[in-house]
Design a protein around this motif. Structure first.
Motif, PDB file in Angstrom:
ATOM      1  N   SER A  10      33.239 -63.560   2.721  1.00 21.48           N
ATOM      2  CA  SER A  10      32.906 -64.242   3.980  1.00 21.48           C
ATOM      3  C   SER A  10      33.171 -63.317   5.173  1.00 21.48           C
ATOM      4  CB  SER A  10      33.710 -65.542   4.120  1.00 21.48           C
ATOM      5  OG  SER A  10      35.067 -65.269   4.396  1.00 21.48           O
ATOM      6  N   LEU A  11      34.220 -62.518   5.059  1.00 20.35           N
ATOM      7  CA  LEU A  11      34.534 -61.583   6.148  1.00 20.35           C
ATOM      8  C   LEU A  11      33.481 -60.473   6.224  1.00 20.35           C
ATOM      9  CD1 LEU A  11      38.379 -61.405   5.499  1.00 20.35           C
ATOM     10  CD2 LEU A  11      37.269 -62.442   7.496  1.00 20.35           C
ATOM     11  N   LYS A  12      33.045 -60.036   5.041  1.00 19.64           N
ATOM     12  CA  LYS A  12      32.001 -58.999   5.009  1.00 19.64           C
ATOM     13  C   LYS A  12      30.713 -59.545   5.617  1.00 19.64           C
ATOM     14  CE  LYS A  12      33.030 -56.402   1.124  1.00 19.64           C
ATOM     15  NZ  LYS A  12      32.790 -56.458  -0.302  1.00 19.64           N
ATOM     16  N   ARG A  13      30.395 -60.789   5.246  1.00 17.38           N
ATOM     17  CA  ARG A  13      29.178 -61.412   5.792  1.00 17.38           C
ATOM     18  C   ARG A  13      29.281 -61.458   7.318  1.00 17.38           C
ATOM     19  NH1 ARG A  13      25.486 -66.216   4.678  1.00 17.38           N
ATOM     20  NH2 ARG A  13      25.860 -65.812   2.480  1.00 17.38           N
ATOM     21  N   ALA A  14      30.458 -61.855   7.821  1.00 19.26           N
ATOM     22  CA  ALA A  14      30.657 -61.931   9.277  1.00 19.26           C
ATOM     23  C   ALA A  14      30.487 -60.551   9.905  1.00 19.26           C
ATOM     24  CB  ALA A  14      32.044 -62.491   9.585  1.00 19.26           C
ATOM     25  N   SER A  15      31.064 -59.548   9.281  1.00 18.01           N
ATOM     26  CA  SER A  15      31.007 -58.230   9.907  1.00 18.01           C
ATOM     27  C   SER A  15      29.576 -57.675   9.863  1.00 18.01           C
ATOM     28  CB  SER A  15      32.048 -57.295   9.289  1.00 18.01           C
ATOM     29  OG  SER A  15      31.471 -56.362   8.462  1.00 18.01           O
ATOM     30  N   ARG A  16      28.842 -58.010   8.776  1.00 23.46           N
ATOM     31  CA  ARG A  16      27.425 -57.570   8.726  1.00 23.46           C
ATOM     32  C   ARG A  16      26.622 -58.228   9.847  1.00 23.46           C
ATOM     33  NH1 ARG A  16      27.526 -57.560   3.017  1.00 23.46           N
ATOM     34  NH2 ARG A  16      26.701 -59.675   2.993  1.00 23.46           N
ATOM     35  N   LYS A  17      26.915 -59.502  10.077  1.00 22.91           N
ATOM     36  CA  LYS A  17      26.232 -60.234  11.159  1.00 22.91           C
ATOM     37  C   LYS A  17      26.501 -59.541  12.492  1.00 22.91           C
ATOM     38  CE  LYS A  17      23.865 -63.673  10.131  1.00 22.91           C
ATOM     39  NZ  LYS A  17      22.613 -63.862  10.774  1.00 22.91           N
ATOM     40  N   VAL A  18      27.774 -59.211  12.705  1.00 20.57           N
ATOM     41  CA  VAL A  18      28.144 -58.561  13.971  1.00 20.57           C
ATOM     42  C   VAL A  18      27.429 -57.218  14.086  1.00 20.57           C
ATOM     43  CG1 VAL A  18      30.043 -57.529  15.285  1.00 20.57           C
ATOM     44  CG2 VAL A  18      30.377 -59.723  14.113  1.00 20.57           C
TER      45      VAL A  18
END
Ligand code: AMP
Length: 274
Positions: A202-210
């Motif tokens: 979930s953190l990776k997904r968030a950072s990819r979004k950013v």
């Protein structure tokens, strides 16, 4: 390598130390995350002290104080191989007296997120870290970003109590699948370990979004929630600045995204610094 259980013996041992002291406080059941801190302390200092102490005052009623993994022998071997000079493994009666003088976590930063879910945890943590920093007479003390809020509070304590010790933040160590290493991972079954990967994903997904241009916290959090479907219960997802103030808009270089969740009977935390 010396193994010391008494405060007086530690004080005596320190009298012969010349040069800088690197200190790594832990609760034991050492893993590669701890080892990274120890290695860094070894590289940057003349003398290295590791403490292993499952501190009762930072556990709340009903938490895992009794069942917390204790592995003295394996831990000692790991420390010896890593070139540690001294392990301090006290019993609680060496550390605490009756009717303790306490320092408390600050109202805002200390009672949100982890501090809200585990009220009093940070008071106990700061109390023991203050004692251990003084006892070790550390030049530098090493803490993992894995416990980001803890690190922020210890940095604040060092600043506001004018401690001479430098607080050194260290990156999170993960396993090959991305799971942040933790002594509590020992509680997870294989199936739970698989589901626990949702935190880092979930953190990776968030950072990819950013990285692809999204800055709105309101749009990032639902994406994380989708990935976190695999856990049993999300305790919190938070996006804050380095001072733990809530953010609405992600600012690169001053943002931490945090997650706490339950997988089976195990509570896990993870975060990413952006
Ligand atoms: P603990 O034994 O869990 O109290 O942790 C002792 C120190 O190791 C703390 O500063 C933690 O933040 C740090 N630590 C624990 N797990 C990791 C990890 N996976 N990566 C980096 N540091 C860690």
């Amino acid at each position: 390598m010396e193994i010391v259980r008494r405060v007086e013996t530690l004080q005596d041992a320190k009298k012969n130390v010349k040069g800088s002291i690197g200190f790594v406080p832990t609760m034991g059941a050492l893993h590669a995350g701890h080892l990274a801190l120890i290695r860094r302390a070894r590289e940057e200092n003349d003398y290295v002290i590791v403490s292993i102490f499952v501190n009762p005052t930072q556990f709340l009623e009903g938490e895992d104080l009794e069942s917390y993994p204790r592995r003295e022998e394996a831990d000692s071997r790991i420390c010896k191989l890593a070139g540690v000079d001294l392990i301090f493994m006290p019993t609680a009666d060496q550390i605490y007296e009756e009717d303790e003088l306490c320092i408390g976590a600050p109202a805002r930063r200390g009672y949100i997120l982890e501090g809200e879910k585990r009220p009093g945890h940070f008071d106990g943590m700061l109390q023991v870290v203050m004692k251990l920093l003084n006892l070790s007479a550390a030049t530098r003390a090493y803490f993992g970003k894995k416990d980001a809020q803890q690190l922020a509070l210890i940095t604040q304590m060092a600043r506001s109590y004018f401690l001479s010790c430098e607080i050194v933040p260290c990156d999170i160590v993960r396993d090959a699948h991305g799971l942040a290493l933790s002594s509590r991972n020992a509680y997870l079954s294989d199936e739970e370990k698989q589901r626990a990967l949702a935190l880092s994903r979930s953190l990776k997904r968030a950072s990819r979004k950013v990285m692809s241009g999204e800055r709105s916290v309101d749009r990032i959090i639902p994406e994380m929630e989708q990935v976190l479907d695999a856990v049993d219960r999300i305790e919190y997802i938070a996006i804050v600045d380095r001072n733990f103030r809530p953010r609405e808009i992600v600012e690169i270089g001053d943002t931490i995204i945090l997650v706490a969740a339950w997988v089976g009977k195990t509570r896990l935390i993870d975060n990413i610094w952006i």
